[in-house]
Design an enzyme around this catalytic site. Structure first.
Site, short mmCIF file in Angstrom:
data_model
loop_
_atom_site.label_atom_id
_atom_site.label_comp_id
_atom_site.label_asym_id
_atom_site.label_seq_id
_atom_site.Cartn_x
_atom_site.Cartn_y
_atom_site.Cartn_z
N LEU A 84 24.71 1.40 -2.74
CA LEU A 84 23.41 0.58 -2.52
C LEU A 84 22.13 1.30 -2.78
CD1 LEU A 84 24.78 -1.34 0.44
CD2 LEU A 84 25.41 -1.97 -1.78
N ARG A 86 20.33 1.51 -5.29
CA ARG A 86 19.07 0.46 -6.05
C ARG A 86 18.52 -0.25 -5.07
NH1 ARG A 86 15.37 -0.63 -7.52
NH2 ARG A 86 14.79 -1.97 -9.31
N ARG A 180 19.49 3.80 -13.92
CA ARG A 180 19.59 3.12 -15.22
C ARG A 180 18.22 3.02 -16.05
NH1 ARG A 180 17.38 -1.80 -15.24
NH2 ARG A 180 17.37 -3.21 -13.35
N ASN A 198 22.72 12.47 -9.99
CA ASN A 198 23.65 11.29 -9.63
C ASN A 198 24.49 10.94 -11.16
OD1 ASN A 198 23.77 8.75 -8.08
ND2 ASN A 198 23.40 7.88 -10.25
N THR A 224 23.96 3.70 -23.57
CA THR A 224 23.04 3.29 -23.96
C THR A 224 22.63 3.27 -25.48
OG1 THR A 224 20.57 3.31 -23.97
CG2 THR A 224 21.78 5.28 -23.23
N SER A 262 14.16 10.14 -22.93
CA SER A 262 13.86 10.37 -21.63
C SER A 262 14.98 11.11 -20.90
CB SER A 262 13.86 8.92 -20.93
OG SER A 262 15.04 8.44 -20.79
N TYR A 264 16.62 9.96 -18.33
CA TYR A 264 17.81 9.05 -18.27
C TYR A 264 18.81 9.06 -19.50
CZ TYR A 264 19.99 4.40 -19.19
OH TYR A 264 20.73 3.43 -19.76
N HIS A 265 18.13 8.95 -20.59
CA HIS A 265 18.51 8.83 -21.98
C HIS A 265 19.78 10.24 -22.16
CE1 HIS A 265 15.91 5.83 -22.90
NE2 HIS A 265 16.81 5.17 -23.21
N LYS A 268 22.81 10.00 -20.55
CA LYS A 268 24.04 9.33 -21.08
C LYS A 268 24.33 10.26 -22.06
CE LYS A 268 23.56 5.54 -18.84
NZ LYS A 268 24.53 4.93 -18.27
N LEU A 322 11.80 -7.50 -22.56
CA LEU A 322 11.62 -9.07 -22.68
C LEU A 322 11.51 -9.78 -21.21
CD1 LEU A 322 11.79 -11.61 -24.15
CD2 LEU A 322 14.10 -11.48 -24.68
N VAL A 337 2.16 -4.92 -23.68
CA VAL A 337 2.76 -4.16 -24.86
C VAL A 337 2.33 -2.86 -25.12
CG1 VAL A 337 2.93 -4.29 -27.50
CG2 VAL A 337 2.79 -6.58 -26.14
N TYR A 338 3.15 -1.86 -25.15
CA TYR A 338 2.94 -0.54 -25.01
C TYR A 338 2.66 -0.03 -26.70
CZ TYR A 338 5.05 -0.56 -20.18
OH TYR A 338 5.20 -0.99 -19.05
#
Length: 480
Positions: A84, A86, A180, A198, A224, A262, A264-265, A268, A322, A337-338
């Site tokens: 839990l 998140r 994520r 993690n 990803t 990043s 995060y990436h 992965k 999106l 929009v970045y």
């Protein structure tokens, strides 16, 4: 059999990735969020295959929850594992899901109890246990099926993970149990360290636990597309492996080079190396799914009862692009929009995420075979073109902001997804009719939105933070 789940530059026209596939036939009732999926394609993922026992790590999350319900609905025996975390991040960020999975009421469980929908574990306090009895009954009322829940931290409680695998004897373990969000992983040093600790520890623990339990479980990992990087590739990105010519003219097929954007990436990418090592060293059977950006909210399972509703993140850290646009358009907020919006990204609907997981589960590699890799996407689109679609539907203009990310301003992205399509997936593509499903969810719960959480709040480096310094979160006004 059993399954375990561990717990997520665009062109003006969509890029097709398979030879001759047509979009899935999907319709939606505005009043009931009802989906009519291509029944034959959906059935093709399970017909002729045995039902399995699956452990789902991270089954409380945005992708894990609807996948758990989908697999249960398909007849598989599902065990959800989640700590839990998140929900704790919601508290940390001061931003709840737009959908009320967190607010207790007469007909809605608190977020802290939601995952106990199937079976109340002894670790949960009395109030959560009582709430989950309602949740359990809700799913049983609509499906007649049970799901077991175990509150466990995959990255820290190794002995309990090994014991669980021994007791459950799963056929498959699905690994969603990772932090994520790329923006959250770049927020500060604490978030960077947490994401690495993690994600990488959890994946390594999973491999070790499967070995120590002596259970031949097939690991299915939600990765990803970001492992490939988002520079212009110069050609179609293959599914995981690429043919190269080494010095001396030697031809070889190797793991596609990693190019993370990043922390995060990067985790992965480290996961991918762990899968390769443990497959080679211990003959683990592993499937790694390189997934695109997920959009949508509900699925044919989550719409059966409001108590089963999926989470909807709209903030700058966890909201996918999106879904953020659709939320902003529905609330009269200029679309964020970045940069130039010239980034091309891969997309997939949350319903197809669940279907792809089942396809992967039903098509495991044999012992001794190398890690199987699928590109789990439906199509690619340029971000500014997606914004234009939403702006056309909602009448809200796009607002081009300084980019908080360190990334190419413009890129192309051509990706192969032939494997899933050859196994029966008929992908749902971006469609304005389906956009309305998300818009209706937003309109129903927009009173729960905190407008100060809409603008980006995480920056890749000091230069990006300085360029975004003029952004004022309190300036955002929403139509309620």
């Amino acid at each position: 059999m059993k399954f375990f789940f561990l717990l997520a530059t665009v062109t003006s026209t969509a890029t097709a990735f398979t030879t001759g596939f047509a979009p899935s036939v999907v319709t939606k009732s505005a009043s009931a969020f009802s989906f009519t999926l291509n029944a034959e394609a959906a059935a093709a993922t399970t017909n002729g295959t045995d039902k399995k026992k699956v452990i789902i790590l991270g089954g409380d999350g945005f992708c894990g929850w609807p996948t758990s319900l989908y697999l249960s609905d398909q007849g598989h025996d599902v065990v959800i594992v989640d700590n839990l975390s998140r929900r704790n991040i919601d508290t940390e960020l001061g931003c709840d899901s737009l959908t009320p999975i967190q607010s207790p009421s007469e007909d809605m469980l608190s977020l802290s109890c939601r995952m106990l929908v199937w079976q109340v574990p002894t670790q949960v306090d009395t109030s959560c246990a009582q709430a989950e009895k309602v949740r359990v009954q809700a799913w049983k009322e609509v499906s007649g099926k049970d799901i077991k829940f175990v509150n466990l931290d995959v990255a820290k409680e190794y002995d309990l993970l090994v014991q669980l695998i021994k007791e459950e004897q799963p056929d498959s373990i699905v690994h969603f149990a990772e932090q994520r969000a790329a923006p959250y992983s770049m927020k500060n040093s604490k978030c960077k360290r947490y994401t690495v600790d993690n994600n990488v520890s959890g994946s390594n623990n999973l491999c070790c636990a499967v070995i120590d339990s002596e259970v031949d479980a097939h690991i299915v990992h939600l990765g990803t597309m970001g492992v490939y990087g988002y520079g212009t590739s110069g050609g179609e990105i293959p599914e995981g492996y690429i043919d190269v010519i080494l010095p001396g003219g030697r031809e070889q097929n190797i793991l596609h080079p990693a190019y993370p954007g990043s922390v995060y990436h990067a985790t992965k990418c480290l996961d991918a190396l762990l899968w390769q090592f443990y497959q080679k060293n211990d003959n683990l059977r592993v499937t790694d799914l390189h997934q695109g950006i997920v959009w949508g909210t509900n699925t044919p399972q989550t719409i059966r009862d409001e108590r089963l509703i999926n989470r909807f993140d709209y903030d700058g850290d966890y909201g996918t692009v999106l879904n953020r646009f659709l939320m902003q358009g529905a609330m009269g907020v200029p679309l964020t929009v970045y940069g130039t919006g010239g980034q091309t990204r891969a997309f997939i609907h949350v319903t197809d995420t669940a279907r792809c997981i089942e396809i992967a589960i039903n098509n495991p590699p044999n012992a001794g075979e190398r890690v199987e890799i699928f590109n789990q996407i439906a199509e690619t689109r340029r971000v500014r073109d997606v914004a234009e679609m939403v702006a056309k539907q909602t009448g809200v203009e796009a607002n081009f902001l300084p980019n908080p990310r360190q990334e190419a301003a413009e890129n192309e992205l051509d990706v192969s997804n032939k494997k899933f399509c050859n196994l029966g997936l008929d992908p749902i593509t971006l469609d304005e009719e389906l956009f309305s499903e998300v818009t209706e969810v937003v309109n129903k719960y927009k009173h729960r939105c905190d407008p100060t959480k809409i603008l980006p709040a995480s920056f890749w480096n000091k230069k990006r933070a300085e360029e975004c310094a003029t952004l004022d979160p309190t300036s955002v006004k929403v139509e309620v």
